[in-house]
Each structure stands twice: as structure tokens, then as C-alpha cells.
Write an enzyme that holds these catalytic residues in place. Sequence first.
Site, PDB file in Angstrom:
ATOM      1  N   GLY A  43      60.816  17.214 -39.412  1.00  0.00           N
ATOM      2  CA  GLY A  43      59.904  16.117 -39.696  1.00  0.00           C
ATOM      3  C   GLY A  43      60.495  14.931 -40.423  1.00  0.00           C
ATOM      4  O   GLY A  43      60.112  13.791 -40.172  1.00  0.00           O
ATOM      5  N   GLU A  98      61.318  14.698 -47.866  1.00  0.00           N
ATOM      6  CA  GLU A  98      60.299  15.411 -47.110  1.00  0.00           C
ATOM      7  C   GLU A  98      59.460  14.399 -46.355  1.00  0.00           C
ATOM      8  O   GLU A  98      59.242  13.290 -46.838  1.00  0.00           O
ATOM      9  CB  GLU A  98      59.377  16.188 -48.065  1.00  0.00           C
ATOM     10  CG  GLU A  98      59.727  17.642 -48.215  1.00  0.00           C
ATOM     11  CD  GLU A  98      59.164  18.504 -47.089  1.00  0.00           C
ATOM     12  OE1 GLU A  98      59.247  18.112 -45.914  1.00  0.00           O
ATOM     13  OE2 GLU A  98      58.656  19.568 -47.404  1.00  0.00           O
ATOM     14  N   ASP A  99      58.988  14.777 -45.175  1.00  0.00           N
ATOM     15  CA  ASP A  99      58.127  13.895 -44.413  1.00  0.00           C
ATOM     16  C   ASP A  99      56.766  13.751 -45.067  1.00  0.00           C
ATOM     17  O   ASP A  99      56.250  12.662 -45.223  1.00  0.00           O
ATOM     18  CB  ASP A  99      57.996  14.345 -42.958  1.00  0.00           C
ATOM     19  CG  ASP A  99      57.555  15.792 -42.787  1.00  0.00           C
ATOM     20  OD1 ASP A  99      57.430  16.522 -43.800  1.00  0.00           O
ATOM     21  OD2 ASP A  99      57.352  16.202 -41.638  1.00  0.00           O
ATOM     22  N   ASP A 102      51.822  17.859 -48.732  1.00  0.00           N
ATOM     23  CA  ASP A 102      50.400  18.201 -48.650  1.00  0.00           C
ATOM     24  C   ASP A 102      50.079  19.347 -49.592  1.00  0.00           C
ATOM     25  O   ASP A 102      49.653  19.107 -50.705  1.00  0.00           O
ATOM     26  CB  ASP A 102      49.935  18.436 -47.210  1.00  0.00           C
ATOM     27  CG  ASP A 102      50.834  19.331 -46.393  1.00  0.00           C
ATOM     28  OD1 ASP A 102      51.629  20.093 -46.969  1.00  0.00           O
ATOM     29  OD2 ASP A 102      50.748  19.280 -45.167  1.00  0.00           O
ATOM     30  N   LYS A 130      49.867  13.261 -48.936  1.00  0.00           N
ATOM     31  CA  LYS A 130      48.531  13.509 -48.395  1.00  0.00           C
ATOM     32  C   LYS A 130      47.585  13.862 -49.536  1.00  0.00           C
ATOM     33  O   LYS A 130      47.894  14.696 -50.381  1.00  0.00           O
ATOM     34  CB  LYS A 130      48.569  14.643 -47.369  1.00  0.00           C
ATOM     35  CG  LYS A 130      47.256  14.826 -46.633  1.00  0.00           C
ATOM     36  CD  LYS A 130      47.287  16.006 -45.696  1.00  0.00           C
ATOM     37  CE  LYS A 130      47.848  15.633 -44.368  1.00  0.00           C
ATOM     38  NZ  LYS A 130      47.618  16.700 -43.352  1.00  0.00           N
ATOM     39  N   PHE A 151      44.887  15.220 -39.793  1.00  0.00           N
ATOM     40  CA  PHE A 151      46.063  15.711 -39.084  1.00  0.00           C
ATOM     41  C   PHE A 151      46.796  14.523 -38.485  1.00  0.00           C
ATOM     42  O   PHE A 151      46.321  13.888 -37.549  1.00  0.00           O
ATOM     43  CB  PHE A 151      45.688  16.730 -38.001  1.00  0.00           C
ATOM     44  CG  PHE A 151      46.883  17.531 -37.599  1.00  0.00           C
ATOM     45  CD1 PHE A 151      47.274  18.619 -38.357  1.00  0.00           C
ATOM     46  CD2 PHE A 151      47.646  17.161 -36.517  1.00  0.00           C
ATOM     47  CE1 PHE A 151      48.414  19.336 -38.023  1.00  0.00           C
ATOM     48  CE2 PHE A 151      48.780  17.869 -36.171  1.00  0.00           C
ATOM     49  CZ  PHE A 151      49.169  18.966 -36.926  1.00  0.00           C
ATOM     50  N   ARG A 164      56.503  13.379 -32.251  1.00  0.00           N
ATOM     51  CA  ARG A 164      57.490  12.944 -33.248  1.00  0.00           C
ATOM     52  C   ARG A 164      58.051  11.560 -32.926  1.00  0.00           C
ATOM     53  O   ARG A 164      58.434  10.824 -33.816  1.00  0.00           O
ATOM     54  CB  ARG A 164      58.666  13.925 -33.318  1.00  0.00           C
ATOM     55  CG  ARG A 164      58.331  15.262 -33.917  1.00  0.00           C
ATOM     56  CD  ARG A 164      59.620  16.091 -34.085  1.00  0.00           C
ATOM     57  NE  ARG A 164      59.365  17.491 -34.333  1.00  0.00           N
ATOM     58  CZ  ARG A 164      59.061  18.008 -35.515  1.00  0.00           C
ATOM     59  NH1 ARG A 164      58.979  17.224 -36.563  1.00  0.00           N
ATOM     60  NH2 ARG A 164      58.852  19.304 -35.653  1.00  0.00           N
TER      61      ARG A 164
END
Length: 180
Positions: A43, A98-99, A102, A130, A151, A164
Amino acid sequence: MHEDIETVLFSEEDLRTRIEQMGLQITEDYADRDLVVVSVLRGAAIFMSDLCRAIDLSLEMDYLAVSSYGDETESSGVVRMEKDLSSAIEGRDVLLLEDIYDSGLTLRSLLRTLQSRRPASLETAVLLHKQTEQQEAFDLRYVGFTCPDAFIVGYGLDYAQRYRNLPYIGVLKPEVYQRR
């Protein structure tokens, strides 16, 4: 593929502008330091490529691969290391990319693993924070954007390894992942 997107949260231009800002700050913060930028695959790969080009320093890039989602829309709760670092990080300044932040489960596991290798410093940069109710509390050094608890896909983020390659970040229509 674009028809599966409910709404675009962050455009190509939004991403470019914010990542350039982050790169300038990181350049300032890590001047004259031995920086290793570690991407969590898959990610964060696109984010890492763009961010590292925006950092005006000599640096090393390395990669980790972990899994906690599989092809699902929610974390399984188990973080499994699939690929470890290629380089030693002891005594070096490490910036973990990190993408998305959450639940914090993956980040907690990775920070524990990396800290055990005794880096000089260990900080985090996340593209997306998030807003969810149940999150581990972390001091995130660099944050690209805050996003809703939806999402989301694009710019490296996926659903079942798809989407992606979208040049923006958008909310996936619920009917797309509910039909699986």
C-alpha cells in the site's frame, strides 16, 4: 474502474502538493542524519516513491511486507510478516511509511519489531489518518491527510489487490465490495 468510486477524497493535485510539503519538512528534520525510509508494502509503495523524491537528502529505501487484511475489508487482527528489511537499522534514523493508519494494529506490531533492532530514532509518516472510534494511540510524526471512516482505494490502497493504480484516493462504492 473509475465507475466503482463513489467520491474522490484527494485528487492527484492534492496528493502532489501535500507530499511535497511533507518532503520539505522531512528534509529539514533529517538534515545531516543517516536516514532509512522504510515502506510497508504494498500500500505505501507509491507514497514512498513520491515522498522520497520530495526529500532532498541522501537516504536509503527499504521495504517490509505484512498482511492483516487479505482480500477482506476489515483487518483480521493478526499481523503476519511476509518480507523483512534487507538492511540493518541499528544506530540509524528510521522513518516508517504507512499508507493508512486505521486500527493501529499493524503500526504497533511494526514499531515494536523495528524498535527491537535499536535504531537511533524511529518515527512514522502516514499518508492517511482514518478517523475511527477504536484506534491505538500513537504519536504520528508526519500525516498527509485525515480521512473519514470509509473504505478507500487508490494511490496504492486496494480492495482485493485492485484499484492501487488510481491516481487519486476515493471512496469505493459499497456495492462493489458487498457483492464478493
